[in-house]
Structures are given as structure tokens and as C-alpha cells.
Write a protein that holds these residues in place. Structure first.
Motif, PDB file in Angstrom:
ATOM      1  N   THR A 191     -36.433  25.421 -66.318  1.00 29.04           N
ATOM      2  CA  THR A 191     -36.218  25.256 -64.974  1.00 29.04           C
ATOM      3  C   THR A 191     -36.949  26.984 -65.043  1.00 29.04           C
ATOM      4  O   THR A 191     -36.302  27.895 -65.877  1.00 29.04           O
ATOM      5  CB  THR A 191     -35.096  25.193 -64.891  1.00 29.04           C
ATOM      6  OG1 THR A 191     -34.449  25.732 -65.360  1.00 29.04           O
ATOM      7  CG2 THR A 191     -34.450  24.055 -65.163  1.00 29.04           C
ATOM      8  N   CYS A 192     -37.376  27.341 -63.915  1.00 33.26           N
ATOM      9  CA  CYS A 192     -38.214  28.479 -63.756  1.00 33.26           C
ATOM     10  C   CYS A 192     -36.852  29.295 -63.063  1.00 33.26           C
ATOM     11  O   CYS A 192     -36.458  28.277 -61.964  1.00 33.26           O
ATOM     12  CB  CYS A 192     -39.026  28.312 -62.800  1.00 33.26           C
ATOM     13  SG  CYS A 192     -40.517  28.140 -63.094  1.00 33.26           S
ATOM     14  N   GLY A 193     -36.435  30.079 -63.638  1.00 33.89           N
ATOM     15  CA  GLY A 193     -35.124  31.293 -63.182  1.00 33.89           C
ATOM     16  C   GLY A 193     -35.585  32.259 -62.177  1.00 33.89           C
ATOM     17  O   GLY A 193     -36.658  32.336 -61.118  1.00 33.89           O
TER      18      GLY A 193
ATOM     19  N   PRO B 110     -49.357  28.447 -56.450  1.00 34.71           N
ATOM     20  CA  PRO B 110     -49.798  28.155 -57.884  1.00 34.71           C
ATOM     21  C   PRO B 110     -49.267  27.986 -59.072  1.00 34.71           C
ATOM     22  O   PRO B 110     -49.286  27.940 -60.442  1.00 34.71           O
ATOM     23  CB  PRO B 110     -50.611  29.288 -58.003  1.00 34.71           C
ATOM     24  CG  PRO B 110     -50.336  30.413 -57.362  1.00 34.71           C
ATOM     25  CD  PRO B 110     -48.969  29.670 -56.169  1.00 34.71           C
ATOM     26  N   HIS B 111     -48.257  28.509 -59.049  1.00 33.48           N
ATOM     27  CA  HIS B 111     -46.803  29.030 -60.560  1.00 33.48           C
ATOM     28  C   HIS B 111     -46.902  28.088 -61.855  1.00 33.48           C
ATOM     29  O   HIS B 111     -47.660  27.856 -62.748  1.00 33.48           O
ATOM     30  CB  HIS B 111     -45.929  29.224 -60.227  1.00 33.48           C
ATOM     31  CG  HIS B 111     -44.902  29.527 -61.610  1.00 33.48           C
ATOM     32  ND1 HIS B 111     -45.574  30.680 -61.787  1.00 33.48           N
ATOM     33  CD2 HIS B 111     -43.462  29.253 -61.743  1.00 33.48           C
ATOM     34  CE1 HIS B 111     -44.457  30.273 -63.416  1.00 33.48           C
ATOM     35  NE2 HIS B 111     -43.442  29.590 -62.758  1.00 33.48           N
ATOM     36  N   HIS B 112     -46.815  25.988 -60.791  1.00 37.29           N
ATOM     37  CA  HIS B 112     -46.650  25.921 -62.428  1.00 37.29           C
ATOM     38  C   HIS B 112     -48.421  25.028 -62.506  1.00 37.29           C
ATOM     39  O   HIS B 112     -48.594  24.449 -63.303  1.00 37.29           O
ATOM     40  CB  HIS B 112     -45.767  24.104 -61.887  1.00 37.29           C
ATOM     41  CG  HIS B 112     -44.413  24.897 -61.803  1.00 37.29           C
ATOM     42  ND1 HIS B 112     -43.705  23.675 -60.902  1.00 37.29           N
ATOM     43  CD2 HIS B 112     -43.652  25.577 -62.185  1.00 37.29           C
ATOM     44  CE1 HIS B 112     -42.596  24.929 -61.084  1.00 37.29           C
ATOM     45  NE2 HIS B 112     -42.815  25.519 -62.035  1.00 37.29           N
TER      46      HIS B 112
ATOM     47  N   GLU C  99     -45.407  34.419 -67.947  1.00 38.73           N
ATOM     48  CA  GLU C  99     -44.178  34.480 -68.929  1.00 38.73           C
ATOM     49  C   GLU C  99     -43.856  33.211 -68.946  1.00 38.73           C
ATOM     50  O   GLU C  99     -43.229  32.780 -69.906  1.00 38.73           O
ATOM     51  CB  GLU C  99     -43.450  35.165 -67.741  1.00 38.73           C
ATOM     52  CG  GLU C  99     -43.376  36.447 -66.976  1.00 38.73           C
ATOM     53  CD  GLU C  99     -43.208  37.276 -66.330  1.00 38.73           C
ATOM     54  OE1 GLU C  99     -42.341  37.050 -65.688  1.00 38.73           O
ATOM     55  OE2 GLU C  99     -43.011  38.421 -65.826  1.00 38.73           O
ATOM     56  N   CYS C 100     -44.203  31.736 -68.031  1.00 33.68           N
ATOM     57  CA  CYS C 100     -42.632  31.207 -68.152  1.00 33.68           C
ATOM     58  C   CYS C 100     -43.616  29.740 -69.505  1.00 33.68           C
ATOM     59  O   CYS C 100     -42.690  29.272 -69.731  1.00 33.68           O
ATOM     60  CB  CYS C 100     -42.908  30.387 -66.950  1.00 33.68           C
ATOM     61  SG  CYS C 100     -41.853  30.516 -65.644  1.00 33.68           S
ATOM     62  N   SER C 101     -44.860  30.362 -68.851  1.00 34.18           N
ATOM     63  CA  SER C 101     -45.370  29.034 -70.314  1.00 34.18           C
ATOM     64  C   SER C 101     -44.659  29.352 -72.208  1.00 34.18           C
ATOM     65  O   SER C 101     -45.000  28.700 -72.586  1.00 34.18           O
ATOM     66  CB  SER C 101     -47.172  29.183 -70.717  1.00 34.18           C
ATOM     67  OG  SER C 101     -47.532  28.436 -69.630  1.00 34.18           O
TER      68      SER C 101
ATOM     69  N   ASN D 234     -50.787  26.353 -63.232  1.00 41.19           N
ATOM     70  CA  ASN D 234     -51.356  27.962 -63.599  1.00 41.19           C
ATOM     71  C   ASN D 234     -50.536  27.274 -64.708  1.00 41.19           C
ATOM     72  O   ASN D 234     -51.194  27.742 -65.954  1.00 41.19           O
ATOM     73  CB  ASN D 234     -51.330  29.537 -62.626  1.00 41.19           C
ATOM     74  CG  ASN D 234     -52.332  29.140 -61.843  1.00 41.19           C
ATOM     75  OD1 ASN D 234     -52.928  28.833 -61.576  1.00 41.19           O
ATOM     76  ND2 ASN D 234     -52.057  30.530 -61.340  1.00 41.19           N
ATOM     77  N   GLU D 235     -49.211  27.182 -64.917  1.00 43.95           N
ATOM     78  CA  GLU D 235     -48.472  27.438 -66.040  1.00 43.95           C
ATOM     79  C   GLU D 235     -49.295  26.205 -67.626  1.00 43.95           C
ATOM     80  O   GLU D 235     -49.611  25.851 -68.548  1.00 43.95           O
ATOM     81  CB  GLU D 235     -47.062  26.736 -66.269  1.00 43.95           C
ATOM     82  CG  GLU D 235     -45.974  27.953 -65.924  1.00 43.95           C
ATOM     83  CD  GLU D 235     -44.862  27.319 -65.949  1.00 43.95           C
ATOM     84  OE1 GLU D 235     -44.240  26.731 -66.635  1.00 43.95           O
ATOM     85  OE2 GLU D 235     -43.637  27.478 -64.759  1.00 43.95           O
ATOM     86  N   ILE D 236     -49.647  24.718 -66.245  1.00 41.52           N
ATOM     87  CA  ILE D 236     -50.542  23.769 -67.081  1.00 41.52           C
ATOM     88  C   ILE D 236     -51.779  24.356 -67.591  1.00 41.52           C
ATOM     89  O   ILE D 236     -51.826  23.709 -69.032  1.00 41.52           O
ATOM     90  CB  ILE D 236     -50.422  22.280 -65.858  1.00 41.52           C
ATOM     91  CG1 ILE D 236     -49.043  21.784 -65.642  1.00 41.52           C
ATOM     92  CG2 ILE D 236     -51.198  21.730 -66.947  1.00 41.52           C
ATOM     93  CD1 ILE D 236     -49.252  20.888 -64.890  1.00 41.52           C
TER      94      ILE D 236
HETATM   95 ZN   LIG Z   1     -41.779  29.890 -63.787  1.00 43.69          ZN
END
Ligand SMILES: [Zn+2]
Length: 461
Positions: free
Chosen positions: A27-29, A233-235, A208-210, A237-239
Motif C-alpha cells: 500500500t502506498c503510504g 500518474p503514480h501507479h 520510490e514505490c517500485s 508510472n510504477e508499472i
Molecule cells: Zn506509491
């Protein structure tokens, strides 16, 4: 069978983890630049509910939640306050953890901080460079979205017309402004930076999350959760970063709780309807009523957070607590009647069916309250065994919802009554019931020991 709505496919899908019996959950904190507001906590309470329900279904859950303690906003606010980034984010990290505890949210199993994982981020950025997915410009490194034909698959947008080589340096932007996004930001005057093999600078938010999720959960894991505002865009971009680097699917189920509005309007500081948890507690609302209201509406529906709603939530909790208390007072040894046991089973079944249906909490709560109402109506006809069963059922449900205020520990007489009921069950060879009682006592911190002279018990695990 649990079904979850997967944003990636746009469908409700049966949930099957990659490894049987184990759920890897990210989970994104919080970005710790301020106190979290009640809209943020809708997401965190939902995540807690999902995690508790997975455990209720007997999964082992490995939950990772990051702390974003370096990004545009934390750096900006720390500077404004004349504090070091470390001191500034430490203050809001502990505030967040306190607030979470107040809302009875279990802490994650692993809580990595971004500033402690710079090496992992640099490694990931390097590997994207080696594979030709990124380029440098003025000391910063950008992900080239034209190199990723899948880009847009989560947010369901077509970016094929995006101008190649146009870049965006901020961490947040909308779909209309989709550009090559920044993986590594070149060192800037007055900003925190790290000396690394890809040059001096700091990570972009998305990488960071990736880096942290894959470090602790593997290159492919089960569930990734975050508010709808993180889809783009966050998720997205993570993908893009993760799958381009590994060549493997990143996440199997993407789950996104909706926004919350306050008294029918979008929450904003200028409208004066912007509330942190602390603001609400200061107005005299109980943490339990806030938690109840946040989880009482299905997570994919917009929730209207109102004063009235909080009052009703408090009344619902009170009703459930009164019921649980009366049942407990009336509880005694002896077998519940077959017909009442059937009613409890039916209520449990309805609760599970609703929760299995993409965590439909409003239907699940309706199942519980229908049971409470029906049982109240015939309370005089209930035996001690029936009441015991009712009381334990409410506790079982509350293991998922976590809304009832903690009750004082069991009295010696209550323990003796349970032991008596267990002995009776054993005598009639109902070993399942005997086991259930033992487990229930264990959940209250009471350990039993069968000796030749009878059953002994002690407190503590
Ligand atoms: Zn995140």
C-alpha cells in the motif's frame, strides 16, 4: 470466494494469490509533509479492513507500506519551516502512526522509508538505463514513455500521441500533461541530495514505490492499493518502471478506494471543510465512529462524510456494543439450540458473501444488524448457550471490522463457565465445539492445560 475489482482489467476477479495461502500486499503510504486528512484515512482504514478480511479468510498477509520522506512537498515544507528534512519528516511520520493507532489500524509488517532505500532506487534506474528505457538531460534521468508500448494500461488512456522527448519534472501532473517523467532529479541548490553512481541528486516519487515494493515482495506480487488519485500518474508510472526493468508483470490486483467528500462538497482548505483526524477528535467525535463511517460505504463509491453520518455511526456502534454486552451477560455453558446455531450460521454466511463481493461493507453491516434485530426480538427465549454463541459471533465479526471498544478482561467466573461448557462438549464427543472454546479462550489470553486432576488455566500466552 473473494472477488476484488481490479482496476487493471476493469473487472471483478476471483482472488487467487501467487503463493497458496500467502498474500503479498503493498500500500502506498503517506507522504509525511503534513497531518493526514480524513480523506487519506478513508484509504488507510479500507486497507486495514482488506488486510483483516484476508486474515479472516486464513491467509497469511505480508503487508508493506512505505513512508515517502523525500519528495517535492516534504523538501519544500521542511525548508519553509527551517527544519532538516529528517527532523521534519520524523515529526509527521510519528503523527501519522499515532493517528493510525487511534483509528485502530494495524501497523504494516514492513514499513520502509524512502530515504533508507536510495541504493535500491539507483539500482532500478541503472537497470532501466541499461535496457534503453531512460535518458539523461541536465543531470536528471527521465523515463521515455514512447519506449513502453503498454504505457497507459492502468489509467486506460492512449498516450501514443504524446510528444517524444517532452519532459515533466514535477511528481504530480494530469493525463493531459503526460510526458516523460523524472526518475532521478539532478541536485539543486538548497535541496537534499545523495552522491550516487548515477550522479548527485534525489529520486522521483514514483521510483520510490517500485524499488521498495519489489525489494520486500518480489518482482511480481498480489495486491497494490492506493487512493484513486494515485492511478495516474503514480501507479501508471510504477508499472512502467517496474515491468520495463524486470520484463515481468508487476502487480496482479490493483485496488483503488474512491474519494470522500465532506457535507456534499469536495474537501478543501478554502471551503473550511478540510479535516485532519485531530480536528475531528477535537470536535468530540470518537475514533470508532470515524472508523465506522469511513468503512460503512463500499470503498468504490464516493463517501459523503457528514456530522449526521458520524452521529449515526456512533449510534450503530452503541447498538452493537449493547447487544454484545447483554449477550455476554446472559452467556452460559450448554449447547446452543440447533435452530439458533443455524441463524448464526446464516448471518455469518451473509456477512461473508457480502465481503467476498469486493468488500461490500454496507451489505455486510446490514447482515450483522438484521441478525442483531432478530435476536433482540426473542432475547427472552435465548438459552445461555445461545447467548454465548451470539456474543462470540459479534466478536468474530469485529475481528474484521474492529469498531467495538475493548471490553475489560474476562472474569474468573466467565472463564470457569467456558471451561465447563468445553467439558460438556467433550463429554458428548463434540470435539469441534470443545476446540472452538479452547481457541476462543486463547484469543482472550487464557491458556488451558488438561491434567489428571481436571483443567487448569492461566492468563498470558
Ligand atoms: Zn506509491
Amino acid at each position: 470466494m473473494l472477488k476484488l475489482h481490479n482496476t487493471l482489467t476493469g473487472k471483478d476477479e476471483e482472488f487467487h494469490p501467487l503463493e497458496e495461502g500467502v498474500v503479498r500486499f503493498y500500500t502506498c503510504g503517506p507522504t509525511v509533509y503534513d497531518y493526514a486528512h480524513v480523506g487519506n484515512f478513508r484509504t488507510f482504514v479500507f486497507q486495514d479492513l482488506l488486510r483483516r478480511y484476508l486474515k479472516y479468510l486464513n491467509y497469511r498477509v505480508i503487508h508493506v507500506m512505505n513512508i515517502t520522506d523525500v519528495d517535492d512537498k516534504t523538501i519544500h515544507n521542511a525548508r519553509e519551516q527551517g527544519m532538516s528534512l529528517k527532523d521534519y519528516t520524523a515529526k509527521y511520520t510519528s503523527a501519522f502512526l499515532e493517528d493510525s493507532k487511534t483509528l485502530r489500524i494495524d501497523p504494516p509488517d514492513i514499513m520502509p522509508r524512502a530515504t533508507e532505500h536510495i541504493a535500491e532506487m539507483v539500482g532500478l534506474i541503472k537497470s532501466l538505463g541499461e535496457k534503453g528505457f531512460s535518458y539523461q538531460k541536465d543531470g536528471s534521468i527521465y523515463f521515455s514513455i514512447a519506449r513502453d508500448p503498454d504505457y497507459g494500461k492502468l489509467s486506460k488512456a492512449d498516450f501514443s500521441g504524446a510528444q517524444s522527448g517532452a519532459r515533466v519534472d514535477t511528481d504530480k501532473y494530469d493525463k493531459e500533461n503526460a510526458r516523460d517523467f523524472v526518475l532521478w532529479k539532478a541536485k539543486k541548490e538548497g535541496e537534499d541530495f545523495w552522491e550516487t553512481e548515477i550522479g548527485p541528486g534525489r529520486p522521483g516519487w514514483h521510483i520510490e514505490c517500485s524499488a521498495m515494493s519489489m525489494k520486500y515482495l518480489g518482482e511480481t506480487f498480489d495486491i497494490h492499493c492506493g487512493g484513486v488519485d494515485l492511478i495516474f500518474p503514480h501507479h501508471e508510472n510504477e508499472i512502467a518502471q517496474s515491468e520495463s526493468a524486470t520484463g515481468k508483470p508487476f502487480v496482479r490486483y490493483w485496488v483503488h478506494p474512491e474519494f470522500l467528500i465532506v457535507e456534499g462538497e469536495k474537501m478543501s482548505k478554502s471551503l473550511g471543510n478540510y479535516f485532519t483526524l485531530r480536528d475531528l477528535l477535537a470536535k468530540g467525535h470518537s475514533p470508532e465512529s470515524i472508523r465506522y463511517l469511513l468503512l460503512s460505504v463500499h470503498y468504490r463509491k464516493q463517501l459523503n462524510f457528514t456530522n449526521d453520518g458520524l452521529r449515526q455511526a456512533q449510534a450503530s456502534i452503541q447498538r452493537l456494543e449493547d447487544f454484545a454486552l447483554r449477550a455476554k451477560e446472559k452467556a452460559g455453558p450448554g449447547e446452543p439450540s440447533a435452530s439458533f446455531a443455524e441463524e448464526v450460521n446464516a448471518a455469518r454466511q451473509r456477512f461473508i458473501e457480502a465481503m467476498d463481493d469486493d468488500l461490500n461493507t454496507s451489505a455486510a453491516l446490514a447482515a450483522v444488524f438484521d441478525f442483531v434485530r432478530a435476536t433482540y426480538q426473542k432475547q427472552n427465549a435465548l438459552s445461555g448457550g445461545d447467548a454465548r454463541l451470539a456474543s462470540e459471533f459479534i466478536e468474530e465479526i469485529d475481528g474484521v471490522l474492529n469498531i467495538l471498544r475493548p471490553q475489560p478482561e474476562l472474569l474468573d467466573e466467565e472463564i470457569a463457565a467456558q471451561i465447563e461448557a468445553r467439558q460438556a462438549a467433550r463429554k458428548r464427543k463434540d470435539f469441534a465445539e470443545a476446540d472452538r472454546i479452547r481457541q476462543w479462550l486463547a484469543s482472550k489470553g487464557i491458556q488451558l492445560e488438561d491434567t489428571r486432576d481436571g483443567v487448569r488455566w492461566k492468563r498470558g500466552s
